[in-house]
Write a protein that holds these residues in place. Structure first.
Motif, PDB file in Angstrom:
ATOM      1  N   SER A  23      24.836  66.942  58.261  1.00  0.00           N
ATOM      2  CA  SER A  23      25.339  67.786  57.177  1.00  0.00           C
ATOM      3  C   SER A  23      25.426  67.013  55.869  1.00  0.00           C
ATOM      4  O   SER A  23      25.367  67.595  54.782  1.00  0.00           O
ATOM      5  N   VAL A  24      25.556  65.697  55.973  1.00  0.00           N
ATOM      6  CA  VAL A  24      25.589  64.851  54.780  1.00  0.00           C
ATOM      7  C   VAL A  24      24.182  64.359  54.443  1.00  0.00           C
ATOM      8  O   VAL A  24      23.718  64.473  53.312  1.00  0.00           O
ATOM      9  N   VAL A  25      23.506  63.835  55.461  1.00  0.00           N
ATOM     10  CA  VAL A  25      22.171  63.269  55.237  1.00  0.00           C
ATOM     11  C   VAL A  25      21.202  64.333  54.734  1.00  0.00           C
ATOM     12  O   VAL A  25      20.382  64.083  53.844  1.00  0.00           O
ATOM     13  N   GLN A  26      21.293  65.538  55.298  1.00  0.00           N
ATOM     14  CA  GLN A  26      20.392  66.624  54.921  1.00  0.00           C
ATOM     15  C   GLN A  26      21.068  67.630  53.991  1.00  0.00           C
ATOM     16  O   GLN A  26      20.710  68.808  53.979  1.00  0.00           O
ATOM     17  N   SER A  27      22.014  67.167  53.215  1.00  0.00           N
ATOM     18  CA  SER A  27      22.683  68.047  52.258  1.00  0.00           C
ATOM     19  C   SER A  27      21.701  68.455  51.160  1.00  0.00           C
ATOM     20  O   SER A  27      20.710  67.760  50.908  1.00  0.00           O
ATOM     21  N   PRO A  28      21.945  69.582  50.497  1.00  0.00           N
ATOM     22  CA  PRO A  28      21.053  70.004  49.404  1.00  0.00           C
ATOM     23  C   PRO A  28      20.866  68.927  48.344  1.00  0.00           C
ATOM     24  O   PRO A  28      19.765  68.753  47.817  1.00  0.00           O
ATOM     25  N   GLU A  29      21.920  68.198  48.045  1.00  0.00           N
ATOM     26  CA  GLU A  29      21.820  67.144  47.030  1.00  0.00           C
ATOM     27  C   GLU A  29      20.817  66.072  47.452  1.00  0.00           C
ATOM     28  O   GLU A  29      19.968  65.638  46.660  1.00  0.00           O
ATOM     29  N   HIS A  30      20.898  65.650  48.709  1.00  0.00           N
ATOM     30  CA  HIS A  30      19.997  64.606  49.184  1.00  0.00           C
ATOM     31  C   HIS A  30      18.575  65.130  49.361  1.00  0.00           C
ATOM     32  O   HIS A  30      17.602  64.413  49.104  1.00  0.00           O
ATOM     33  N   ARG A  31      18.440  66.368  49.797  1.00  0.00           N
ATOM     34  CA  ARG A  31      17.101  66.938  49.966  1.00  0.00           C
ATOM     35  C   ARG A  31      16.416  67.110  48.611  1.00  0.00           C
ATOM     36  O   ARG A  31      15.213  66.881  48.480  1.00  0.00           O
ATOM     37  N   ASN A  32      17.171  67.498  47.612  1.00  0.00           N
ATOM     38  CA  ASN A  32      16.597  67.627  46.269  1.00  0.00           C
ATOM     39  C   ASN A  32      16.177  66.270  45.720  1.00  0.00           C
ATOM     40  O   ASN A  32      15.156  66.150  45.036  1.00  0.00           O
ATOM     41  N   LEU A  33      16.962  65.248  46.033  1.00  0.00           N
ATOM     42  CA  LEU A  33      16.600  63.900  45.593  1.00  0.00           C
ATOM     43  C   LEU A  33      15.328  63.435  46.299  1.00  0.00           C
ATOM     44  O   LEU A  33      14.450  62.818  45.677  1.00  0.00           O
ATOM     45  N   SER A  34      15.208  63.742  47.591  1.00  0.00           N
ATOM     46  CA  SER A  34      13.991  63.390  48.334  1.00  0.00           C
ATOM     47  C   SER A  34      12.778  64.112  47.761  1.00  0.00           C
ATOM     48  O   SER A  34      11.690  63.537  47.649  1.00  0.00           O
TER      49      SER A  34
ATOM     50  N   PRO B 147      11.090  62.079  62.641  1.00  0.00           N
ATOM     51  CA  PRO B 147      11.488  63.179  61.752  1.00  0.00           C
ATOM     52  C   PRO B 147      12.113  64.349  62.511  1.00  0.00           C
ATOM     53  O   PRO B 147      11.873  64.542  63.701  1.00  0.00           O
ATOM     54  N   GLU B 148      12.915  65.115  61.796  1.00  0.00           N
ATOM     55  CA  GLU B 148      13.455  66.364  62.317  1.00  0.00           C
ATOM     56  C   GLU B 148      12.468  67.476  61.957  1.00  0.00           C
ATOM     57  O   GLU B 148      12.241  67.742  60.776  1.00  0.00           O
ATOM     58  N   PRO B 149      11.854  68.135  62.959  1.00  0.00           N
ATOM     59  CA  PRO B 149      10.783  69.108  62.681  1.00  0.00           C
ATOM     60  C   PRO B 149      11.165  70.193  61.683  1.00  0.00           C
ATOM     61  O   PRO B 149      10.331  70.614  60.872  1.00  0.00           O
ATOM     62  N   GLN B 150      12.433  70.649  61.720  1.00  0.00           N
ATOM     63  CA  GLN B 150      12.803  71.758  60.838  1.00  0.00           C
ATOM     64  C   GLN B 150      12.802  71.364  59.365  1.00  0.00           C
ATOM     65  O   GLN B 150      12.818  72.225  58.488  1.00  0.00           O
ATOM     66  N   TYR B 151      12.767  70.054  59.089  1.00  0.00           N
ATOM     67  CA  TYR B 151      12.789  69.609  57.700  1.00  0.00           C
ATOM     68  C   TYR B 151      11.406  69.207  57.185  1.00  0.00           C
ATOM     69  O   TYR B 151      11.276  68.731  56.061  1.00  0.00           O
ATOM     70  N   ILE B 152      10.387  69.370  58.010  1.00  0.00           N
ATOM     71  CA  ILE B 152       9.041  68.966  57.611  1.00  0.00           C
ATOM     72  C   ILE B 152       8.310  70.146  56.971  1.00  0.00           C
ATOM     73  O   ILE B 152       8.187  71.211  57.580  1.00  0.00           O
ATOM     74  N   TYR B 153       7.832  69.944  55.771  1.00  0.00           N
ATOM     75  CA  TYR B 153       7.055  70.975  55.084  1.00  0.00           C
ATOM     76  C   TYR B 153       5.621  70.483  54.924  1.00  0.00           C
ATOM     77  O   TYR B 153       5.344  69.613  54.108  1.00  0.00           O
TER      78      TYR B 153
END
Length: 223
Positions: A78-89, A140-146
């Motif tokens: 919930s922290v690692v894949q937070s919107p803030e961190h995903r936007n930074l990635s 990787p976590e499959p649900q986060y792969i685009y």
């Protein structure tokens, strides 16, 4: 140059080496340390001197601390894949691209225009998450792969897809499916490359050409 792994052990330890990277090796150099010690090629004090900085570093990193003392132990997805961190990635990924050529200003494509266009996404890297990660990448976590295909489809784009070949080596190529996918497209996105199946650490190539039939795939996609 040394004549054996045993000689290599003594030479390495005596020279000050205290760490061996030997992942996957059944018989690495430092496995011969007990024999080198028994034969008097290295001393116990020398081993202690070599090991001391290793454990000092591990202690400084907190490896031996109770979990409660580790400030990162409470972090979950919930922290690692937070919107803030995903936007930074996402920002880091976008800024990592290198554009070599942009004939007639074709790029960037405008997201607002894509729903009205027919886009073909072709190539072994177009929709295969497994080949998108390089050497030493985390699991990787499959649900986060685009993949390129998935990313374009989230924009409401009319996407036609064809891998052409299922693996980066592209030894078996289906020209017909690629030609069909690009036939009525307004925009063609070709996803080619190598991946760890073709080149990685300790797996070098003799040249920089595209593997297998990938060049043929490219030519068929843009004809």
């Amino acid at each position: 140059w040394v004549s054996s792994l045993l000689s290599g052990t003594a030479a390495s330890v005596n020279a000050g080496c205290n760490l061996e990277l030997s992942y996957g090796m059944r018989n690495n150099v430092f496995m011969h340390i007990p024999q080198a010690l028994a034969m008097g090629n290295i001393t116990l004090q020398m081993l202690r001197d070599r090991v001391r900085p290793l454990f000092y570093t591990r202690m400084r990193l907190g490896e031996f601390d109770p979990p409660a003392m580790n400030p990162y132990s409470t972090l979950d997805l919930s922290v690692v894949q937070s919107p803030e961190h995903r936007n930074l990635s996402l920002e880091a990924a976008v800024k990592s691209f290198v554009l070599l050529k942009n004939i007639q200003g074709t790029l960037p494509l405008q997201a607002r225009d894509l729903p009205s266009q027919r886009v073909a996404v072709v190539g072994p890297f177009a929709d295969n998450p497994k080949v998108l990660f390089g050497d030493y990448a985390p699991v990787p976590e499959p649900q986060y792969i685009y993949t390129p295909r998935r990313g374009l489809e989230t924009l409401g784009t009319n996407v036609s897809f064809a891998a052409g070949c299922s693996k980066p080596r592209c030894q078996r190529y289906s020209r017909a499916e690629v030609v069909k996918a690009v036939g009525m497209a307004d925009v063609v996105v070709v996803c080619l490359g190598t991946g760890v199946d073709v080149e990685t650490e300790s797996k070098d190539r003799r040249d920089l050409s595209l593997p297998g039939h990938q060049l043929e795939l490219l030519q068929d996609a843009v004809q």
